[in-house]
Design a protein around this motif. Structure first.
Motif, PDB file in Angstrom:
ATOM      1  N   THR A  56       0.833  -1.206   0.000  1.00 56.75           N
ATOM      2  CA  THR A  56       0.000   0.000   0.000  1.00 56.75           C
ATOM      3  C   THR A  56       0.861   1.246   0.000  1.00 56.75           C
ATOM      4  N   SER A  57       0.371   2.299  -0.609  1.00 60.10           N
ATOM      5  CA  SER A  57       1.180   3.490  -0.826  1.00 60.10           C
ATOM      6  C   SER A  57       1.379   4.281   0.459  1.00 60.10           C
ATOM      7  N   ALA A  58       2.557   4.893   0.552  1.00 58.26           N
ATOM      8  CA  ALA A  58       2.841   5.771   1.684  1.00 58.26           C
ATOM      9  C   ALA A  58       1.844   6.916   1.732  1.00 58.26           C
ATOM     10  N   SER A  59       1.432   7.388   0.555  1.00 62.19           N
ATOM     11  CA  SER A  59       0.498   8.515   0.513  1.00 62.19           C
ATOM     12  C   SER A  59      -0.846   8.156   1.138  1.00 62.19           C
ATOM     13  N   SER A  60      -1.371   6.962   0.848  1.00 63.25           N
ATOM     14  CA  SER A  60      -2.663   6.590   1.431  1.00 63.25           C
ATOM     15  C   SER A  60      -2.526   6.154   2.883  1.00 63.25           C
ATOM     16  N   LEU A  61      -1.361   5.632   3.273  1.00 64.85           N
ATOM     17  CA  LEU A  61      -1.145   5.258   4.670  1.00 64.85           C
ATOM     18  C   LEU A  61      -1.198   6.470   5.591  1.00 64.85           C
ATOM     19  N   GLN A  62      -1.011   7.651   5.011  1.00 67.40           N
ATOM     20  CA  GLN A  62      -1.023   8.866   5.815  1.00 67.40           C
ATOM     21  C   GLN A  62      -2.363   9.068   6.519  1.00 67.40           C
ATOM     22  N   THR A  63      -3.437   8.541   5.943  1.00 67.42           N
ATOM     23  CA  THR A  63      -4.738   8.683   6.593  1.00 67.42           C
ATOM     24  C   THR A  63      -4.826   7.829   7.857  1.00 67.42           C
ATOM     25  N   LEU A  64      -3.981   6.795   7.953  1.00 70.51           N
ATOM     26  CA  LEU A  64      -3.941   5.944   9.136  1.00 70.51           C
ATOM     27  C   LEU A  64      -2.864   6.427  10.104  1.00 70.51           C
ATOM     28  N   ALA A  65      -1.644   6.508   9.623  1.00 68.46           N
ATOM     29  CA  ALA A  65      -0.498   6.955  10.416  1.00 68.46           C
ATOM     30  C   ALA A  65       0.090   8.173   9.715  1.00 68.46           C
ATOM     31  N   PRO A  66      -0.249   9.374  10.133  1.00 63.10           N
ATOM     32  CA  PRO A  66       0.124  10.583   9.395  1.00 63.10           C
ATOM     33  C   PRO A  66       1.593  10.655   8.999  1.00 63.10           C
ATOM     34  N   LEU A  67       2.490  10.184   9.863  1.00 54.14           N
ATOM     35  CA  LEU A  67       3.912  10.306   9.570  1.00 54.14           C
ATOM     36  C   LEU A  67       4.336   9.480   8.359  1.00 54.14           C
ATOM     37  N   GLY A 104      -0.469  -2.139  14.790  1.00 56.94           N
ATOM     38  CA  GLY A 104      -0.350  -3.583  14.650  1.00 56.94           C
ATOM     39  C   GLY A 104       0.197  -4.025  13.309  1.00 56.94           C
ATOM     40  N   LEU A 105       0.964  -3.160  12.645  1.00 58.50           N
ATOM     41  CA  LEU A 105       1.485  -3.460  11.318  1.00 58.50           C
ATOM     42  C   LEU A 105       3.001  -3.609  11.355  1.00 58.50           C
ATOM     43  N   ARG A 106       3.505  -4.621  10.683  1.00 51.70           N
ATOM     44  CA  ARG A 106       4.941  -4.854  10.584  1.00 51.70           C
ATOM     45  C   ARG A 106       5.390  -4.411   9.190  1.00 51.70           C
ATOM     46  N   ALA A 107       6.259  -3.414   9.113  1.00 55.82           N
ATOM     47  CA  ALA A 107       6.681  -2.858   7.833  1.00 55.82           C
ATOM     48  C   ALA A 107       7.983  -3.483   7.359  1.00 55.82           C
ATOM     49  N   PHE A 108       7.975  -3.918   6.093  1.00 56.62           N
ATOM     50  CA  PHE A 108       9.192  -4.373   5.431  1.00 56.62           C
ATOM     51  C   PHE A 108       9.782  -3.179   4.672  1.00 56.62           C
ATOM     52  N   ARG A 109      10.667  -3.429   3.734  1.00 57.40           N
ATOM     53  CA  ARG A 109      11.253  -2.330   2.978  1.00 57.40           C
ATOM     54  C   ARG A 109      10.228  -1.755   1.999  1.00 57.40           C
ATOM     55  N   VAL A 110      10.482  -0.529   1.583  1.00 57.11           N
ATOM     56  CA  VAL A 110       9.524   0.184   0.747  1.00 57.11           C
ATOM     57  C   VAL A 110       9.868   0.006  -0.730  1.00 57.11           C
ATOM     58  N   VAL A 111       8.835  -0.221  -1.524  1.00 62.85           N
ATOM     59  CA  VAL A 111       8.936  -0.408  -2.962  1.00 62.85           C
ATOM     60  C   VAL A 111       8.791   0.959  -3.643  1.00 62.85           C
ATOM     61  N   ASP A 112       9.475   1.143  -4.749  1.00 65.06           N
ATOM     62  CA  ASP A 112       9.457   2.431  -5.444  1.00 65.06           C
ATOM     63  C   ASP A 112       8.184   2.592  -6.276  1.00 65.06           C
ATOM     64  N   ASN A 113       7.528   3.735  -6.124  1.00 62.69           N
ATOM     65  CA  ASN A 113       6.452   4.092  -7.041  1.00 62.69           C
ATOM     66  C   ASN A 113       6.717   5.435  -7.699  1.00 62.69           C
ATOM     67  N   GLY A 114       7.927   5.945  -7.529  1.00 60.39           N
ATOM     68  CA  GLY A 114       8.408   7.010  -8.378  1.00 60.39           C
ATOM     69  C   GLY A 114       8.068   8.437  -8.010  1.00 60.39           C
ATOM     70  N   HIS A 199       6.583  16.546  -8.722  1.00 55.80           N
ATOM     71  CA  HIS A 199       6.192  17.297  -7.538  1.00 55.80           C
ATOM     72  C   HIS A 199       6.312  16.521  -6.229  1.00 55.80           C
ATOM     73  N   SER A 200       6.285  15.211  -6.292  1.00 53.86           N
ATOM     74  CA  SER A 200       6.278  14.417  -5.065  1.00 53.86           C
ATOM     75  C   SER A 200       6.750  13.006  -5.376  1.00 53.86           C
ATOM     76  N   TRP A 201       7.341  12.351  -4.376  1.00 53.19           N
ATOM     77  CA  TRP A 201       7.692  10.929  -4.518  1.00 53.19           C
ATOM     78  C   TRP A 201       6.700  10.113  -3.703  1.00 53.19           C
ATOM     79  N   ASP A 202       6.406   8.914  -4.200  1.00 50.83           N
ATOM     80  CA  ASP A 202       5.572   8.003  -3.428  1.00 50.83           C
ATOM     81  C   ASP A 202       6.139   6.598  -3.522  1.00 50.83           C
ATOM     82  N   GLY A 203       6.039   5.878  -2.429  1.00 45.46           N
ATOM     83  CA  GLY A 203       6.482   4.490  -2.392  1.00 45.46           C
ATOM     84  C   GLY A 203       5.382   3.597  -1.871  1.00 45.46           C
ATOM     85  N   LEU A 204       5.640   2.315  -1.889  1.00 44.55           N
ATOM     86  CA  LEU A 204       4.659   1.308  -1.490  1.00 44.55           C
ATOM     87  C   LEU A 204       5.282   0.441  -0.398  1.00 44.55           C
TER      88      LEU A 204
END
Length: 299
Positions: A56-67, A104-114, A199-204
């Motif tokens: 899931t994208s870092a941008s949409s995760l912001q609605t759950l965990a703002p940071l 309750g989420l375990r994060a692995f490394r982030v995938v590039d979405n450019g 304008h912005s970078w996003d990852g998954l």
């Protein structure tokens, strides 16, 4: 992600390798192209344990965990060297992972979405004023919504799987995304112009349901983690290659490409109070952790 996106193809390879190496004892089934719902729906399913993993994208995760959205701050990272340094370890990465673990989420490394650009149908974007009033599809990201509102556009949240139809029927005037994502979603068929705004970078983030992950035997976690890490490395390399060649391919598909000066876009965001707002919302400590990799940011 769509079937053709390198995040999907590299994860398919990883899951095949996990199944083979474990002699079929570990079988993880991947459902691409929003088959299990929108990003926000899948985040909810992950938190409840209905699904074991999600991408899931870092941008949409912001609605759950703002940071989680902080790496997508507009014009923060000039290139990948400081970006990966920030996200593969160190204080900023630790803060983001800690914020996700609270849910309750375990994060692995982030995938590039450019690094993201703007594609439109109504008119080309060559200056900040060209965005005025345009309905731009964005993911469910407060940071991207704030960015485009500050630039005078009208951001609208539309599920990725529904974006093609929304652009085709003019429910939206354009979208913003990375070149490989623009290719994978085939929106070039219903749009005319590509503006390299960057304008912005996003990852998954690859995320696991924490209790499901913790319940696995040590050897299973080691095996899965090793192949996920290898998939991220392959994906990042494949993504850069796709991105490097993407503009030429999109030109060949008929998009007219502009390369606007980015400095006025950043200046417009500063004047609109965008950076001051997000420094206040993320907090001084997180902002300082970000600036260790980016240098001073617009406030």
């Amino acid at each position: 992600m769509p079937q053709a996106h390198p995040a999907t193809t590299c994860l398919v390879e990883a899951l095949d390798a996990i199944r083979a190496e474990s002699d079929g004892r570990i079988a993880i089934t991947l459902y691409p192209d929003s088959q299990l719902g929108s990003e926000l729906s899948m985040q909810s399913q992950l938190r409840s344990g209905a699904i074991a993993f999600t991408l899931t994208s870092a941008s949409s995760l912001q609605t759950l965990a703002p940071l989680a959205g902080i790496p997508g701050l507009a014009y923060a990272f000039p290139d990948y060297v400081p970006l990966w340094a920030a996200l593969d370890g160190g204080p900023l990465s630790e803060r983001i992972r800690g914020a996700l673990s609270k849910f309750g989420l375990r994060a692995f490394r982030v995938v590039d979405n450019g690094f993201r650009d703007v594609v439109t149908g109504a008119r080309p974007v060559e200056a900040v004023g060209d965005l005025q009033g345009l309905k731009i599809r964005v993911p469910p990201s407060p940071l991207l919504t704030s960015l485009f509102r500050a630039l005078g556009a009208a951001p609208t949240t539309i599920n990725l799987a529904e974006t093609y139809a929304a652009l085709q029927t003019r429910v939206a005037d354009g979208m913003e995304n990375s070149l490989p994502q623009i290719e994978a979603t085939r929106v070039y068929e219903v749009q005319k112009y590509l503006a390299r705004t960057g304008h912005s970078w996003d990852g998954l983030w690859i995320l696991a349901h924490g209790r499901t992950w913790d319940a696995l035997p040590d050897e299973a976690r080691t095996l899965i983690g090793r192949h996920f890490d290898a998939a991220v490395e392959r994906q990042r390399q494949a993504f850069v290659q796709m991105n490097t060649q993407g503009e030429a391919r999109l030109r060949a598909k008929g998009l007219v490409v502009t390369s606007p000066d980015r400095a006025p876009f950043r200046a417009a965001l500063e004047r609109a109070g965008y950076y001051a707002e997000w420094k206040s919302r993320f907090g001084a400590e997180a902002w300082h952790a970000l600036e260790r990799y980016t240098g001073p940011l617009g406030v």
